[in-house]
Each structure stands twice: as structure tokens, then as C-alpha cells.
Design a protein around this motif. Structure first.
Motif, PDB file in Angstrom:
ATOM      1  N   PHE A  28      -6.584   2.050   6.585  1.00 44.56           N
ATOM      2  CA  PHE A  28      -6.519   1.450   7.913  1.00 44.56           C
ATOM      3  C   PHE A  28      -5.945   0.037   7.862  1.00 44.56           C
ATOM      4  O   PHE A  28      -5.273  -0.394   8.797  1.00 44.56           O
ATOM      5  CB  PHE A  28      -7.889   1.479   8.592  1.00 44.56           C
ATOM      6  N   GLY A  29      -6.174  -0.663   6.768  1.00 41.53           N
ATOM      7  CA  GLY A  29      -5.571  -1.981   6.593  1.00 41.53           C
ATOM      8  C   GLY A  29      -4.062  -1.891   6.421  1.00 41.53           C
ATOM      9  O   GLY A  29      -3.316  -2.777   6.847  1.00 41.53           O
ATOM     10  N   SER A  30      -3.600  -0.800   5.834  1.00 43.58           N
ATOM     11  CA  SER A  30      -2.155  -0.643   5.642  1.00 43.58           C
ATOM     12  C   SER A  30      -1.436  -0.402   6.966  1.00 43.58           C
ATOM     13  O   SER A  30      -0.257  -0.724   7.099  1.00 43.58           O
ATOM     14  CB  SER A  30      -1.857   0.481   4.658  1.00 43.58           C
ATOM     15  N   ASN A  31      -2.129   0.165   7.966  1.00 40.67           N
ATOM     16  CA  ASN A  31      -1.512   0.320   9.292  1.00 40.67           C
ATOM     17  C   ASN A  31      -1.115  -1.032   9.863  1.00 40.67           C
ATOM     18  O   ASN A  31      -0.058  -1.172  10.476  1.00 40.67           O
ATOM     19  CB  ASN A  31      -2.461   1.041  10.259  1.00 40.67           C
ATOM     20  N   PHE A  32      -1.953  -2.030   9.659  1.00 38.91           N
ATOM     21  CA  PHE A  32      -1.632  -3.382  10.110  1.00 38.91           C
ATOM     22  C   PHE A  32      -0.399  -3.904   9.375  1.00 38.91           C
ATOM     23  O   PHE A  32       0.477  -4.521   9.967  1.00 38.91           O
ATOM     24  CB  PHE A  32      -2.828  -4.315   9.873  1.00 38.91           C
ATOM     25  N   ILE A  33      -0.345  -3.628   8.078  1.00 39.07           N
ATOM     26  CA  ILE A  33       0.793  -4.095   7.267  1.00 39.07           C
ATOM     27  C   ILE A  33       2.081  -3.417   7.719  1.00 39.07           C
ATOM     28  O   ILE A  33       3.139  -4.047   7.767  1.00 39.07           O
ATOM     29  CB  ILE A  33       0.515  -3.855   5.770  1.00 39.07           C
ATOM     30  N   PHE A  34       2.025  -2.112   8.071  1.00 40.03           N
ATOM     31  CA  PHE A  34       3.222  -1.400   8.529  1.00 40.03           C
ATOM     32  C   PHE A  34       3.790  -1.996   9.805  1.00 40.03           C
ATOM     33  O   PHE A  34       4.994  -1.926  10.054  1.00 40.03           O
ATOM     34  CB  PHE A  34       2.922   0.078   8.774  1.00 40.03           C
ATOM     35  N   GLN A  35       2.955  -2.586  10.627  1.00 44.72           N
ATOM     36  CA  GLN A  35       3.410  -3.157  11.895  1.00 44.72           C
ATOM     37  C   GLN A  35       4.148  -4.474  11.699  1.00 44.72           C
ATOM     38  O   GLN A  35       4.798  -4.955  12.612  1.00 44.72           O
ATOM     39  CB  GLN A  35       2.225  -3.351  12.852  1.00 44.72           C
ATOM     40  N   PRO A  38       6.878  -5.719   9.170  1.00 46.75           N
ATOM     41  CA  PRO A  38       7.745  -5.347   8.040  1.00 46.75           C
ATOM     42  C   PRO A  38       7.894  -6.430   6.966  1.00 46.75           C
ATOM     43  O   PRO A  38       7.930  -6.109   5.779  1.00 46.75           O
ATOM     44  CB  PRO A  38       9.095  -5.059   8.700  1.00 46.75           C
ATOM     45  N   ASN A  39       7.972  -7.700   7.365  1.00 48.79           N
ATOM     46  CA  ASN A  39       8.114  -8.765   6.359  1.00 48.79           C
ATOM     47  C   ASN A  39       6.855  -8.898   5.511  1.00 48.79           C
ATOM     48  O   ASN A  39       6.932  -9.120   4.301  1.00 48.79           O
ATOM     49  CB  ASN A  39       8.450 -10.096   7.029  1.00 48.79           C
ATOM     50  N   LEU A  40       5.700  -8.752   6.141  1.00 51.91           N
ATOM     51  CA  LEU A  40       4.441  -8.791   5.410  1.00 51.91           C
ATOM     52  C   LEU A  40       4.368  -7.618   4.437  1.00 51.91           C
ATOM     53  O   LEU A  40       3.915  -7.764   3.304  1.00 51.91           O
ATOM     54  CB  LEU A  40       3.262  -8.759   6.392  1.00 51.91           C
ATOM     55  N   PHE A  41       4.848  -6.457   4.881  1.00 47.89           N
ATOM     56  CA  PHE A  41       4.854  -5.273   4.014  1.00 47.89           C
ATOM     57  C   PHE A  41       5.750  -5.503   2.798  1.00 47.89           C
ATOM     58  O   PHE A  41       5.380  -5.138   1.674  1.00 47.89           O
ATOM     59  CB  PHE A  41       5.297  -4.035   4.795  1.00 47.89           C
ATOM     60  N   LYS A  42       6.927  -6.125   2.995  1.00 48.96           N
ATOM     61  CA  LYS A  42       7.822  -6.402   1.862  1.00 48.96           C
ATOM     62  C   LYS A  42       7.165  -7.345   0.866  1.00 48.96           C
ATOM     63  O   LYS A  42       7.242  -7.126  -0.350  1.00 48.96           O
ATOM     64  CB  LYS A  42       9.132  -7.005   2.367  1.00 48.96           C
ATOM     65  N   ILE A  43       6.510  -8.390   1.372  1.00 45.24           N
ATOM     66  CA  ILE A  43       5.827  -9.340   0.493  1.00 45.24           C
ATOM     67  C   ILE A  43       4.705  -8.637  -0.266  1.00 45.24           C
ATOM     68  O   ILE A  43       4.554  -8.808  -1.482  1.00 45.24           O
ATOM     69  CB  ILE A  43       5.281 -10.536   1.312  1.00 45.24           C
ATOM     70  N   PHE A  44       3.929  -7.836   0.449  1.00 45.11           N
ATOM     71  CA  PHE A  44       2.819  -7.129  -0.174  1.00 45.11           C
ATOM     72  C   PHE A  44       3.328  -6.143  -1.230  1.00 45.11           C
ATOM     73  O   PHE A  44       2.736  -5.991  -2.296  1.00 45.11           O
ATOM     74  CB  PHE A  44       2.006  -6.398   0.896  1.00 45.11           C
ATOM     75  N   LYS A  45       4.457  -5.489  -0.936  1.00 49.88           N
ATOM     76  CA  LYS A  45       5.047  -4.540  -1.874  1.00 49.88           C
ATOM     77  C   LYS A  45       5.484  -5.248  -3.160  1.00 49.88           C
ATOM     78  O   LYS A  45       5.251  -4.744  -4.265  1.00 49.88           O
ATOM     79  CB  LYS A  45       6.252  -3.878  -1.190  1.00 49.88           C
TER      80      LYS A  45
END
Length: 192
Positions: free
Chosen positions: A56-63, A65-72
Motif C-alpha cells: 500500500f505504501g508503494s501505491n503512494f510512490i507510484f503516484q 514518478p520522480n520519487l519512484f525513480k529515487i526510491f528505485k
């Protein structure tokens, strides 16, 4: 979604000797397999909570995209760090004598060991979003993770003395193979 990659990824990490696996191994040597099942129940319950929170926390990250790239990127760097430590490690598994414990104490010990393990949180947070992007059911992925973890815990618990001897002889090879798999996975995450 490539379910074989998912199973291989989680199985290779679950089979590594970590806190929960070493706990299952040491408890099986001192208390027997039946008592370890209670610890496994607590550990799997804690792992289910971690997977659901991370999903459920990853749903927030998917919304974002820049945060998702950093997290990745940080997730991939963490996987490289794990691989590096596996390559240079020279660990041995030791038998620990434990006195008889109450079943609720074993359940609680498994739960606390699972839920407070930061490596579990970081690994699930760095890997799970890659598989959730394929709109796969969180319940299905959680069930697969719990099944893989249960099988891994059973291997450690049932292995006993034979597994201890085998792991002491071949742990560095297993660490290097697992490190290679994790490096490939980290490269795949960065390139995705």
C-alpha cells in the motif's frame, strides 16, 4: 508478469541465512521441529504485515514518478550493498542451546524477529513495486511470499545437523551465487 522471476527472486533471498532463518535453525536444534512451527507462525504473520504495508505504501510512490525513480535507485544500491557483503562474508552457523519455551513466547519471538528486521522492510520495499506494476493482486503476491518464506523456514528447521555441516562448507559459494542474482536484479531495477 513473470511469476518465475518473482519466485526466483524471493526464494534466493529467503534462502539466505538471516535473522529468521537462523532463529528457525537454532530453535530446531534445541527445541525440535514441532516447536519451531509456533515461531514460524509468528514470523509469517509479521512478514504478511510487512508485505501489505509495503504494497500500500508503494501505491503512494507510484503516484509520484520522480520519487519512484529515487526510491528505485536507492533500492538498487541497497541490493548492490547486500551482494557486496555476501561476496566478502565468511559466516558459519553455530548450534545454540535453548531451554524449553512456551508456545506463545515462540510465536511472539518469531513475530518480533520478523517485524523489527530492517532488511526485510527495505528488501520488500525495493522489490515489490516492480511486481505490483503489473496490476497483480496484493493478496496473491503476499500468499506467494509467505509460501516461499514458509518453505525456506522449513528447510532451515528440518535441516538440522546435516544442513549445518553443508552450510559451513558451502556458505561462501551460496553467498556468491545469491550475490550474483541480486546484482542482476539490481541492474534490472535500474534499467527498468
Amino acid at each position: 508478469m513473470d511469476y518465475l522471476l518473482f519466485i526466483f527472486t524471493f526464494a534466493s533471498v529467503s534462502l539466505l541465512p538471516g535473522l529468521c532463518m537462523n532463529l528457525a535453525f537454532s530453535l530446531s536444534l534445541s527445541l525440535g521441529y514441532k516447536n519451531v512451527l509456533w515461531m514460524m507462525f509468528g514470523e509469517l504473520f509479521g512478514l504478511a504485515i510487512i508485505v501489505i504495508c509495503c504494497a500500500f505504501g508503494s501505491n503512494f510512490i507510484f503516484q509520484h514518478p520522480n520519487l519512484f525513480k529515487i526510491f528505485k535507485i536507492f533500492g538498487a544500491l541497497y541490493l548492490f550493498w547486500i551482494a557486496f557483503n555476501l561476496i566478502k562474508s565468511h559466516t558459519k552457523i553455530y548450534e545454540i542451546k535453548i531451554t524449553k519455551k512456551a508456545k506463545i513466547s515462540l510465536v511472539f519471538q518469531g513475530f518480533i524477529t520478523s517485524i523489527t528486521n530492517p532488511k526485510t522492510w527495505i528488501f520488500i520495499l525495493s522489490i515489490l513495486p516492480s511486481f505490483l506494476r503489473f496490476h497483480t493482486s496484493v493478496l496473491f503476491l503476499t500468499s506467494m511470499i509467505l509460501l516461499i518464506e514458509f518453505c525456506s523456514l522449513n528447510l532451515y528447521a528440518l535441516g538440522g545437523s546435516f544442513f549445518k555441516i553443508f552450510m559451513n562448507k558451502h556458505l561462501s559459494k551460496l553467498n556468491k551465487i545469491s550475490a550474483l542474482c541480486i546484482i542482476i536484479l539490481a541492474i534490472g531495477i535500474m534499467l527498468d
